[in-house]
Write an enzyme that holds these catalytic residues in place. Structure first.
Site, PDB file in Angstrom:
ATOM      1  N   SER A 155     -29.560 -25.666 -42.091  1.00  0.00           N
ATOM      2  CA  SER A 155     -28.375 -24.793 -42.063  1.00  0.00           C
ATOM      3  C   SER A 155     -28.120 -24.216 -43.461  1.00  0.00           C
ATOM      4  O   SER A 155     -27.769 -23.031 -43.607  1.00  0.00           O
ATOM      5  CB  SER A 155     -27.167 -25.586 -41.583  1.00  0.00           C
ATOM      6  N   TRP A 197     -30.576 -21.553 -44.025  1.00  0.00           N
ATOM      7  CA  TRP A 197     -30.231 -20.367 -43.239  1.00  0.00           C
ATOM      8  C   TRP A 197     -29.286 -19.467 -44.037  1.00  0.00           C
ATOM      9  O   TRP A 197     -29.373 -18.246 -43.961  1.00  0.00           O
ATOM     10  CB  TRP A 197     -29.553 -20.801 -41.934  1.00  0.00           C
ATOM     11  N   HIS A 198     -28.381 -20.103 -44.812  1.00  0.00           N
ATOM     12  CA  HIS A 198     -27.396 -19.306 -45.542  1.00  0.00           C
ATOM     13  C   HIS A 198     -28.031 -18.472 -46.658  1.00  0.00           C
ATOM     14  O   HIS A 198     -27.482 -17.438 -47.038  1.00  0.00           O
ATOM     15  CB  HIS A 198     -26.303 -20.213 -46.122  1.00  0.00           C
ATOM     16  N   GLY A 199     -29.128 -18.922 -47.183  1.00  0.00           N
ATOM     17  CA  GLY A 199     -29.747 -18.102 -48.224  1.00  0.00           C
ATOM     18  C   GLY A 199     -30.964 -18.775 -48.822  1.00  0.00           C
ATOM     19  O   GLY A 199     -31.072 -20.006 -48.834  1.00  0.00           O
ATOM     20  N   PHE A 250     -26.334 -12.860 -45.538  1.00  0.00           N
ATOM     21  CA  PHE A 250     -27.135 -13.861 -44.824  1.00  0.00           C
ATOM     22  C   PHE A 250     -27.829 -13.224 -43.634  1.00  0.00           C
ATOM     23  O   PHE A 250     -28.408 -13.820 -42.828  1.00  0.00           O
ATOM     24  CB  PHE A 250     -26.255 -15.036 -44.372  1.00  0.00           C
TER      25      PHE A 250
END
Lengths: 477, 386
Positions: A318, A321-323, A477
């Site tokens: 996760s 996923w954000h960056g 994102f």
């Protein structure tokens, strides 16, 4: 195109005028055309990407459903997942990967100059690829039927209100809405307008004003402990209002089109544990990771140890996923550890469990708030070296003047954030009434209440708007 | 044929069909009507109008008649930066020519253009020199402070009817962003005055200052300045790149409406971009020389005032342009004798006699040699050749 612009207002009015006039089939075509205009407003080339993804996943899903053998079905499934992840990997993570490999090789003396590869990140790529992946998985598992209409499926992938920053919707929730005749109540139009204005208020008043403070603090090379935490608190207000504002504007716009999007936030800063925070924050992403990563990894089925591992892995992904940056990896890992080990800690420290009455609850809310903000420090500070230096700051060495300044910055941001607490219960009550189809919504009393709320938002936007605007954080994102 | 039914507008079962439409109409009227009603009675508080006090009684009509009577050789135009720096009587003694000041607190380049056109030119007086006091990018930032407390003055000077005004404020918007700019411009009267925004945001900041005892001992503007100094360029990170540093510094200062590095950083002299070319044209047509004097803004603790790189580039371009146009240009920014102790309340100079005298002497030492050939051409012609 961004929501907080006059371009979007005019765009939405034109789309609605055409949309209300056309039959259902035409309405979906209008949505697709509008979505492509919306998405291609700045970079037209990204339309090719979303177009290819749409066609590919639509075809693969039909291929899966029509497959006579399991092997063939699997082949379609893995192709669809592979293409989506490959797109995400190339556009989002390739530069990060190359940069790190190059740094390692350079440090080992195997390279003389590092590679510099920059690939522009298409806005919202993480959102629409995740939505497509969930569709492929759901069709593969037989939870939803493959969508035979390319128009309906393209509407699902590109629906402009939620295309760039979610909420990440599921096919089971959205496709039936796109394939049915739209029913728009006049009170839906009222509540859509209230949501739009409330979202805009959150963005241009609360988020942008707090961003001004947070950006100032995070541009300091020599922050003191109180100044830094003044900035972190401001960032906590900013990111919540920014993302919640986007979601509300998306939901408001969608409601005007007769489409209901899922909620994404539920008072996250009132959570009493990290686990509860993630059930209230960015709920569409949390449930996505729960359903498509955590549970397939085994969830809590194979003992406590495996569950902890699964939680840490899920939060690590996760974070990624954000960056594509180490601070997001650290942030994800931090939350994974917090969520995984909190229950164990709560067994030893009773006040962390559901004990201690109201005072215990307040203690847990404050503790969770502090822990989440420690996470926001990791999220906001992109330089790992600076993050380490921030974490090593000594609160006792800061002079009184710095405490006063830090306190003033935090208080200013919290004042801007106050409407988030004051206004949300009212909106939640409306949402409950809307869900239940309550007839009270059609009364004059509710009409006037909604008008008053919208007028207050409009007055607030005009009289308190921040002159220095910023992009939505989740666009990156 | 269900597809042919586009929207099934639902109506409450027991009530008449017209009710939902009436409700939607009432909703729209309230939402759009209530906010303007709320802000219609807004008056800027004293805090915003502090600079007004320095020039209470500024009346264009009275200034016009004084201009006719006095027929000055030297006229100075500006806002509180001029008012807190120059006493025209004392300057007149130093320069030896009749000197008049058109100083209006809170005014900016759009109003200065109107002073030039509607007071100086219209009076028939033909001063040899007009000096304009400005800060940083004032001269090419026509939008700044052009609503609220300045609006009555604009109306009194018939500003909206001037072709230059229409070009800069209306046609420029259309040129800039097409029809959208035109729509934005025509929607703007619906919005509340900027002062309402400034006042309400300042109240929020003041409440935070008071709660943390940051604003109890000194004026709010001093405390803001202290906070801005903490976020000054020397404290900014070097790893974020120069653009970020500049942007960050700019946004930091933008929180204080008394200082404004968030104006246009690119020097643009096209006629629709600002009033500067119109001022130059007007002065040429009426035989006046324009002199632009950039004031030194409040320095840091070491008495130096450091420009952002973008401002430095801007100033180079401005100086070059003014020289090409036959104007005079002076800049006191790098003057080390203008020390921090001389300043009060932002960029204003203290009203203490001693400091005023010191400033004026310094000003004349810098400006005198530049302007004297214009003010006293005959004296200059009689002077021995160097």
């Amino acid at each position: 195109m961004i929501f907080q612009s006059i371009e979007y207002l005019l765009f939405l009015v034109c789309v609605l005028a055409l949309y209300y006039w056309l039959p259902r089939r035409g309405q979906n075509v209008v949505i697709i055309a509008a979505s492509y205009v919306f998405y291609g407003w700045v970079h037209q080339w990204y339309l090719i990407l979303i177009g290819i993804t749409t066609l590919f996943d639509w075809g693969c899903a039909i291929g899966m459903e029509d497959s006579k053998t399991q092997a063939r079905k699997k082949a379609f499934f893995y192709t669809s997942i592979g293409v989506n992840l490959a797109i995400l990997g190339v556009f989002k993570y390739f530069g990060f990967f190359v940069e790190n490999v190059s740094a390692v090789l350079t440090s080992m003396g195997l390279m003389t100059s590092p590679w510099l590869i920059k690939i522009a990140l298409p806005a919202g790529i993480s959102f629409f690829t995740f939505q497509s992946v969930s569709y492929a998985v759901d069709v593969y598992q037989g939870k939803v039927k493959a969508c035979r209409s390319i128009i309906d499926y393209a509407t699902f992938v590109s629906f402009f209100p939620q295309l760039v920053a979610g909420p990440i919707e599921r096919a089971g929730h959205m496709l039936p809405q796109y394939s049915q005749e739209r029913v728009i109540h006049l009170h839906d139009i009222r509540s859509g307008i209230v949501l739009l204005l409330w979202g805009l208020f959150q963005k241009v008043v609360i988020a942008d004003s707090s961003a001004l403070i947070a950006d100032k603090v995070f541009s300091l090379g020599d922050p003191s402990f109180p100044l830094l935490w003044g900035g972190v608190i401001a960032f906590g207000v900013q990111i919540y209002a920014d993302f919640s504002g986007y979601t509300d504007m998306a939901r408001g716009s969608a409601r005007l089109l007769g489409i209901e999007l899922c909620a994404n936030f539920n008072h996250p800063y009132l959570s009493q544990s990290p686990g509860e925070f993630w059930r209230r924050w960015h709920m569409s992403l949390s449930t996505w990771f729960r359903d498509y990563v955590y549970i397939p990894l085994g969830g809590s089925r194979n003992g406590e140890g495996t569950m902890k591992r699964n939680l840490v892995v899920t939060f690590f992904l996760s974070g990624l996923w954000h960056g594509a940056s180490w601070n997001y990896v650290i942030w994800g890992f931090y939350h994974g550890v917090l969520v995984a080990f909190w229950p164990q800690l709560a067994k030893r420290v009773p006040i962390l469990a559901d004990k201690g009455g109201a005072l215990g609850a307040i203690f847990r809310v404050v503790l969770t708030y502090v822990l989440m903000h420690l996470g926001w420090l990791m999220f906001r500070e992109h330089s790992v070296a600076m993050l380490m230096s921030d974490l090593a700051l000594n609160p006792f060495s800061a002079p009184a003047a710095e405490w006063r300044m830090g306190g003033a910055l935090a208080l200013e941001a919290l004042q801007y954030g106050l409407p988030l607490i004051l206004f949300l219960p009212l909106l939640q009550r409306w949402n409950l009434l809307i869900k239940a189809g309550d007839e009270r919504l059609q009364s004059w009393r509710w009409t006037l209440a909604q008008a008053a709320a919208a007028a207050i938002c409009l007055y607030g936007i005009v009289s308190l708007r921040c002159e220095v605007g910023s992009d939505f954080i989740y666009f990156q994102f | 044929m269900a597809d042919d039914v586009t929207i099934r507008w639902t109506v409450p079962s027991p009530g008449p069909a017209i009710r939902p439409l009436l409700q939607l109409t009432a909703f729209a009227l309230l939402v759009l009507g209530l906010p303007p009603l709320l802000w219609s009675g807004f008056e800027p508080p004293n805090e915003v109008a502090v600079t007004e006090l320095r020039t209470s009684g500024f009346s264009p009509r009275s200034e016009l008649s004084k201009m006719k009577q006095q027929n000055p050789v030297w006229v100075l135009i500006g806002n509180s930066m001029l008012n807190t720096r120059i006493d025209p009587a004392q300057l007149s003694t130093l320069s030896g020519v009749p000197t008049k000041k058109l100083g209006k607190g809170g005014s900016q380049s759009a109003l200065w253009f109107l002073f030039l056109k509607k007071i100086i030119v219209e009076s028939g007086a033909r001063p040899a020199l007009v000096t304009i006091f400005f800060r940083d990018t004032d001269l090419t930032w026509p939008e700044i402070r052009m609503s609220g407390m300045n609006e009555p003055l604009v109306k009194e000077l018939d500003g909206h009817a001037q072709p230059e005004w229409k070009l800069v404020f209306e046609e420029a918007k259309v040129l800039e962003s097409g029809a959208l700019g035109w729509i934005k411009h025509h929607l703007s009267p619906l919005f509340a005055p900027d002062e309402l925004n400034t006042t309400m945001r300042r109240q929020i900041q003041n409440r935070a200052f008071r709660a943390t005892r940051l604003g109890t001992e000194a004026a709010g503007s001093e405390r803001r300045m202290e906070l801005n100094q903490r976020f000054g360029l020397e404290h900014l990170r070097r790893d974020l790149g120069s653009d970020f540093g500049e942007a960050s510094s700019s946004t930091a200062i933008a929180s204080d409406p008394g200082v404004y590095e968030d104006g246009p950083m690119t020097f643009d002299v096209s006629p629709e971009a600002s009033f500067l070319p119109h001022m130059l044209k007007l002065a040429k047509e009426h035989g006046m020389v324009l002199h632009f004097h950039r004031i030194k803004r409040k320095p840091d603790a070491d008495h130096l005032r450091r420009d952002l790189p973008a401002i430095s580039h801007y100033m180079e371009a401005l100086a070059h342009y003014l020289k090409d146009q036959g104007c005079l240009f002076t800049d006191e920014t790098n003057d080390p004798s203008l020390v921090l102790d001389m300043y009060v309340d932002g960029d204003h100079i203290s009203s203490q006699d001693e400091i005023q005298k010191q400033y004026l002497a310094n000003f004349w030492a810098r400006v005198g040699p530049v302007v004297t050939p214009i003010l006293k051409p005959s004296a200059n012609a009689n002077a021995p050749a160097p």
